[in-house]
Design an enzyme around this catalytic site. Sequence first.
Site, PDB file in Angstrom:
ATOM      1  N   ASP A  12      41.314 -42.294 -32.755  1.00 15.93           N
ATOM      2  CA  ASP A  12      41.123 -42.450 -34.318  1.00 15.93           C
ATOM      3  C   ASP A  12      39.866 -43.177 -34.718  1.00 15.93           C
ATOM      4  O   ASP A  12      39.671 -44.062 -35.442  1.00 15.93           O
ATOM      5  CB  ASP A  12      42.356 -43.350 -34.764  1.00 15.93           C
ATOM      6  CG  ASP A  12      43.671 -42.955 -34.878  1.00 15.93           C
ATOM      7  OD1 ASP A  12      43.823 -41.570 -34.841  1.00 15.93           O
ATOM      8  OD2 ASP A  12      44.751 -43.666 -34.493  1.00 15.93           O
ATOM      9  N   LYS A  15      36.801 -38.258 -34.831  1.00 18.78           N
ATOM     10  CA  LYS A  15      36.592 -36.697 -33.943  1.00 18.78           C
ATOM     11  C   LYS A  15      36.688 -35.754 -35.096  1.00 18.78           C
ATOM     12  O   LYS A  15      35.800 -34.848 -35.180  1.00 18.78           O
ATOM     13  CB  LYS A  15      37.296 -36.602 -32.787  1.00 18.78           C
ATOM     14  CG  LYS A  15      37.263 -37.640 -31.593  1.00 18.78           C
ATOM     15  CD  LYS A  15      37.638 -37.211 -30.621  1.00 18.78           C
ATOM     16  CE  LYS A  15      39.304 -37.244 -30.549  1.00 18.78           C
ATOM     17  NZ  LYS A  15      39.880 -38.471 -31.057  1.00 18.78           N
ATOM     18  N   LYS A  37      40.799 -26.953 -31.212  1.00 19.22           N
ATOM     19  CA  LYS A  37      41.300 -28.411 -30.851  1.00 19.22           C
ATOM     20  C   LYS A  37      42.525 -28.050 -29.816  1.00 19.22           C
ATOM     21  O   LYS A  37      43.500 -27.851 -30.356  1.00 19.22           O
ATOM     22  CB  LYS A  37      41.840 -29.012 -31.918  1.00 19.22           C
ATOM     23  CG  LYS A  37      42.066 -30.379 -31.375  1.00 19.22           C
ATOM     24  CD  LYS A  37      42.969 -31.393 -32.479  1.00 19.22           C
ATOM     25  CE  LYS A  37      43.206 -32.927 -32.121  1.00 19.22           C
ATOM     26  NZ  LYS A  37      42.266 -33.730 -31.624  1.00 19.22           N
ATOM     27  N   SER A  41      48.823 -33.862 -29.976  1.00 22.65           N
ATOM     28  CA  SER A  41      50.293 -34.500 -29.997  1.00 22.65           C
ATOM     29  C   SER A  41      50.341 -35.151 -31.292  1.00 22.65           C
ATOM     30  O   SER A  41      49.343 -35.498 -32.127  1.00 22.65           O
ATOM     31  CB  SER A  41      50.436 -35.475 -28.525  1.00 22.65           C
ATOM     32  OG  SER A  41      49.299 -36.260 -28.735  1.00 22.65           O
TER      33      SER A  41
END
Length: 223
Positions: A12, A15, A37, A41
Site C-alpha cells: 500500500d 505501486k 498486474k 488478491s
Amino acid sequence: MKRVFVAGAHTDVGKTFVACGLVQAALAAGVSVEALKPVASGFDPDDWIDSDPGRLLRALGLPLTHEALEGITPWRFTAPLAPPMAARLEQRDLSLPAIADYCAARAAQSCADFFVIEGVGGLMSPIAEAATGLDLMGALKFPVVLVGGSYLGSISHTLTALETARAHGLTVAGVVVSQSRDPEAPAFLETLCEVQAFARDAPVFGAPLDDLTDWPPRLYEAL
C-alpha cells in the site's frame, strides 16, 4: 521496447498509482503501452472497477470488461492475503514458473513500445508458492521502478528494498517516494531528500498525493 517492473518497498505505498502514472505519461508522449498486474488478491469479482486491475485498465484507455480484466490480471484471488495463501484457500495452484513464463511470453509477443508489469505487496512479499516478488523480478530481469512511502519508517524500508534489489543483480531505474495520506507522517519533502541522499546513482522522484502532472513524464524519460 522499454520494459519496467513496478515493485514496492512495502504494501500500500502506491505501486498502482505509479504504474498508472507511467502508462499515462507514455501515452501522452505518443507511445503504445501494454501493462500487466499478473497476480491480485483481495479481489472482489462483483466490485472491481476501482481495484488495481481496474485502475490500470482505465489508465490504458481499455474497456472495463471481463475479457480486458482477464488480459491484464489472469490470477485473481478473493481473500485479502498474500497470493499463495489466498490461492490455497481456493484450492488453486500458483507457481512462479507459470507466472514468469506468462509475463515473459506476453512481453515477447507484444507490439507495444512500453511494457509495464506491476507486482504485489512489498519486494519480498510472497507471490507464488515458495517464491517472492523478488524471485519474479529476478526471473524476468526487467529494470525496476521501486516505490516507497513517506510514513514513519519508510526511509529504512525503501533503502533496504533498494539494496536488496541491487544485491540480487537487478537494475533499479528509479525510486519513487509517494506521499503518505497520514497527517501524522513525517514531512514529505524531508523524507524525499533523505532517500535521495542515500540512493546513490538511482534517480529519486517525489510523487505528491494524487498529482500526476510532473513526475511521471520525468520518470518515463529516465527509463
